[in-house]
Motif scaffolding. Structure first.
Motif, short mmCIF file in Angstrom:
data_model
loop_
_atom_site.label_atom_id
_atom_site.label_comp_id
_atom_site.label_asym_id
_atom_site.label_seq_id
_atom_site.Cartn_x
_atom_site.Cartn_y
_atom_site.Cartn_z
N PRO A 155 0.83 -1.21 0.00
CA PRO A 155 0.00 0.00 0.00
C PRO A 155 0.86 1.26 0.00
N THR A 156 0.33 2.33 -0.59
CA THR A 156 1.05 3.59 -0.64
C THR A 156 0.03 4.72 -0.69
N PRO A 157 0.38 5.93 -0.23
CA PRO A 157 -0.58 7.04 -0.31
C PRO A 157 -1.03 7.30 -1.74
N GLY A 158 -2.32 7.52 -1.91
CA GLY A 158 -2.85 7.74 -3.26
C GLY A 158 -2.82 9.18 -3.70
N LEU A 159 -2.87 10.12 -2.76
CA LEU A 159 -2.98 11.53 -3.11
C LEU A 159 -1.64 12.23 -2.90
N VAL A 160 -0.65 11.86 -3.73
CA VAL A 160 0.67 12.48 -3.67
C VAL A 160 1.08 12.88 -5.09
N PRO A 161 2.01 13.85 -5.23
CA PRO A 161 2.46 14.25 -6.56
C PRO A 161 3.09 13.08 -7.31
N ARG A 162 3.02 13.14 -8.62
CA ARG A 162 3.57 12.06 -9.44
C ARG A 162 5.06 11.87 -9.19
N GLU A 163 5.77 12.95 -8.88
CA GLU A 163 7.21 12.86 -8.68
C GLU A 163 7.58 12.32 -7.30
N ASP A 164 6.62 12.20 -6.42
CA ASP A 164 6.88 11.69 -5.07
C ASP A 164 7.30 10.22 -5.15
N PRO A 165 8.37 9.82 -4.47
CA PRO A 165 8.80 8.41 -4.54
C PRO A 165 7.76 7.43 -4.02
N ARG A 166 6.76 7.93 -3.27
CA ARG A 166 5.69 7.06 -2.79
C ARG A 166 4.57 6.89 -3.81
N HIS A 167 4.58 7.66 -4.89
CA HIS A 167 3.54 7.55 -5.92
C HIS A 167 3.48 6.12 -6.43
N VAL A 168 2.27 5.67 -6.74
CA VAL A 168 2.05 4.28 -7.15
C VAL A 168 3.02 3.84 -8.25
N GLN A 169 3.13 4.63 -9.29
CA GLN A 169 3.98 4.22 -10.41
C GLN A 169 5.46 4.32 -10.07
N GLN A 170 5.84 5.32 -9.30
CA GLN A 170 7.24 5.45 -8.91
C GLN A 170 7.68 4.28 -8.04
N LEU A 171 6.83 3.91 -7.08
CA LEU A 171 7.18 2.82 -6.18
C LEU A 171 7.23 1.49 -6.92
N ALA A 172 6.29 1.28 -7.84
CA ALA A 172 6.31 0.04 -8.63
C ALA A 172 7.59 -0.06 -9.45
#
Length: 458
Positions: free
Chosen positions: A120-137
């Motif tokens: 799980p990861t926070p959903g409401l973060v900027p795209r550039e945030d390392p926690r963003h769904v696509q960044q973390l994947a």
């Protein structure tokens, strides 16, 4: 292979596709065009994403990107992950999925039931945030030997499967009589592939059903409550990147549907048509009903319904969840609206990036506390609940640096109650606190005004 009782398959994966088309009977407007729905929850993994999941895996196997014993990784709001988890189980792969924290618990339970690992990861973060769904994947893939990123947002096998299967199925099922296709756009794969085939084959009008605040249809990108459709944009995102698989030239137009209309349509489909579907299906049908009303009786409208309502029972079919967000009225009174009374449109807020000096000059007389919001368009009269990120006391402003940003001095966000929530239940749910502290009042998930704890007691 066929038997007297129906198809017989060597693998569950052979059951993907060839979903039924069902006519809506009771909710189509009088005199409107007939509306048929493509029941994609009939796929074995429960959604339209089974098609893309299987095709992406097969394509990766053919190219050598995914090898025996490998790991499938994806960032997903749930359905693509469920489809990939099913394929992974059937073909012997490990699976790891990054999911936003707003995903329903039913989807997460399904992923785990297939043996997948869920991050799980926070959903409401900027795209550039390392926690963003696509960044973390992407980071998990880089750190995992033998991992393959499905990348539904950029993988051409996603729209291609709909051009090869979904579009031809609809054309054949309607005998070529379809005039309008209505579908939502999440990654854009379904509407791109299906629409492209139907436009080329029969000149079909393609209508994209989109949440009202989604960026695809021209919204401000603020949060909405319908999963797996549309495009949310965090204000802190530097570049608004859309999925490369979404061919935006395919939709002839967009129908922007508010969350309330989508969810009320979902509940009507269950109670009047016997179809238990998810929120994005409600968005598609709401748009299809609009198309039906103006297309004329000789038209034939087909809406793609992505998934089942069974994975949204804790949200869209939970009366308490709907009531606390202002989508539904409680059965008894007095309600919050009875306590709030009439109010003028236009909730006064302070964008988190505004300066203290600008707020001091703008705050209306008599205002004690101001909600602080994510910085979006300035002409909004309501604000998505999740965009309200804090509060600031007017009495404190004089003690602050006038050039400081308001967000740097904001306190926690205020509690929120539904407009149609029972006043006593709302008061008990938000708990104790200062009598004059602000409480957001939500209608269809958007803050329309504020009240106080004290007002809920009167």
């Amino acid at each position: 292979m066929l038997s007297d009782g129906g198809p017989v398959y060597d693998s569950v994966l052979e059951a993907v596709g060839a979903t039924p088309l069902v006519r809506l009977r009771r909710i189509v407007p009088d005199g409107g065009a007939p509306v048929w729905v493509k029941t994609e929850w009939a796929n074995p993994g429960g959604s339209v994403k089974d098609r893309a999941a299987l095709n992406m895996v097969l394509d990766a196997e053919r190219s050598g990107a995914l090898t025996p014993g490998g790991t499938i990784v994806e960032g997903t709001s749930g359905n693509t992950g469920i489809g990939l988890a099913m394929v992974a189980a059937a073909r012997g792969y490990r699976a790891v999925f990054v999911v936003p924290d707003r995903t329903t618990k039913e989807k997460i339970q399904l992923l785990k039931a297939y043996g997948a690992e869920v991050v799980p990861t926070p959903g409401l973060v900027p795209r550039e945030d390392p926690r963003h769904v696509q960044q973390l994947a992407a980071r998990i893939v880089a750190e995992t030997p033998g991992a393959w990123l499905a990348d539904q947002y950029g993988n051409r096998a996603n729209p291609d499967v709909h051009e090869q299967t979904t579009g031809p199925e609809i054309w054949a099922q309607t005998g070529g009589r379809i005039t309008h296709l209505v579908a939502g756009a999440g990654t854009g794969g379904t509407i791109t592939g299906t629409g492209r085939y139907l436009q080329r084959t029969g000149g079909v009008t393609v209508v994209a059903a989109d949440p009202e605040s989604s960026r695809y249809g021209g919204g401000d990108g603020s949060p909405y409550f319908i999963e797996a459709v549309g495009h949310y944009l965090h204000p802190g995102t530097t570049t608004d990147t859309w999925p490369s698989v979404f061919d935006t030239s395919v939709p002839d137009r967009f129908e922007r549907i508010g969350d309330g209309e989508s969810l009320r349509t979902v509940r009507r489909l269950a109670r009047e048509e016997g179809l238990l579907v998810g929120g994005s299906a409600g968005t598609a049908v709401a748009a299809a009903l609009r198309v039906s009303a103006t297309a004329g009786p000789d038209a034939l409208v087909v809406a793609v319904l992505p998934d089942s309502g069974r994975i949204y029972l804790s949200k869209y079919f939970d009366d308490d969840w709907l009531t606390t967000l202002g989508f539904l009225d409680a059965p008894g009174g007095p309600l919050v609206r009875d306590r709030v009374g009439t109010y003028e449109p236009g909730l006064f807020v302070a964008p988190s990036t505004s300066t203290v000096a600008s707020l001091i000059t703008a705050v209306p007389p008599g205002t004690a506390v101001v909600p602080v919001v994510q910085p979006r368009r300035t002409d909004a009269t309501t604000w998505s609940g999740p965009d309200v990120v804090g509060t600031i006391a007017v009495a404190d402003l004089a003690t602050l640096d006038p050039s400081a940003e308001v967000g740097a001095h904001a306190g926690p966000p205020p509690p929120a109650v539904g407009h149609g929530e029972g006043a006593a239940a709302a008061r008990a749910r938000i708990g104790d606190g200062p009598a004059d502290a602000p409480v957001l009042v939500l209608v269809d998930g958007r803050a329309v005004t504020t009240t106080t704890r004290a007002a809920l007691h009167t």
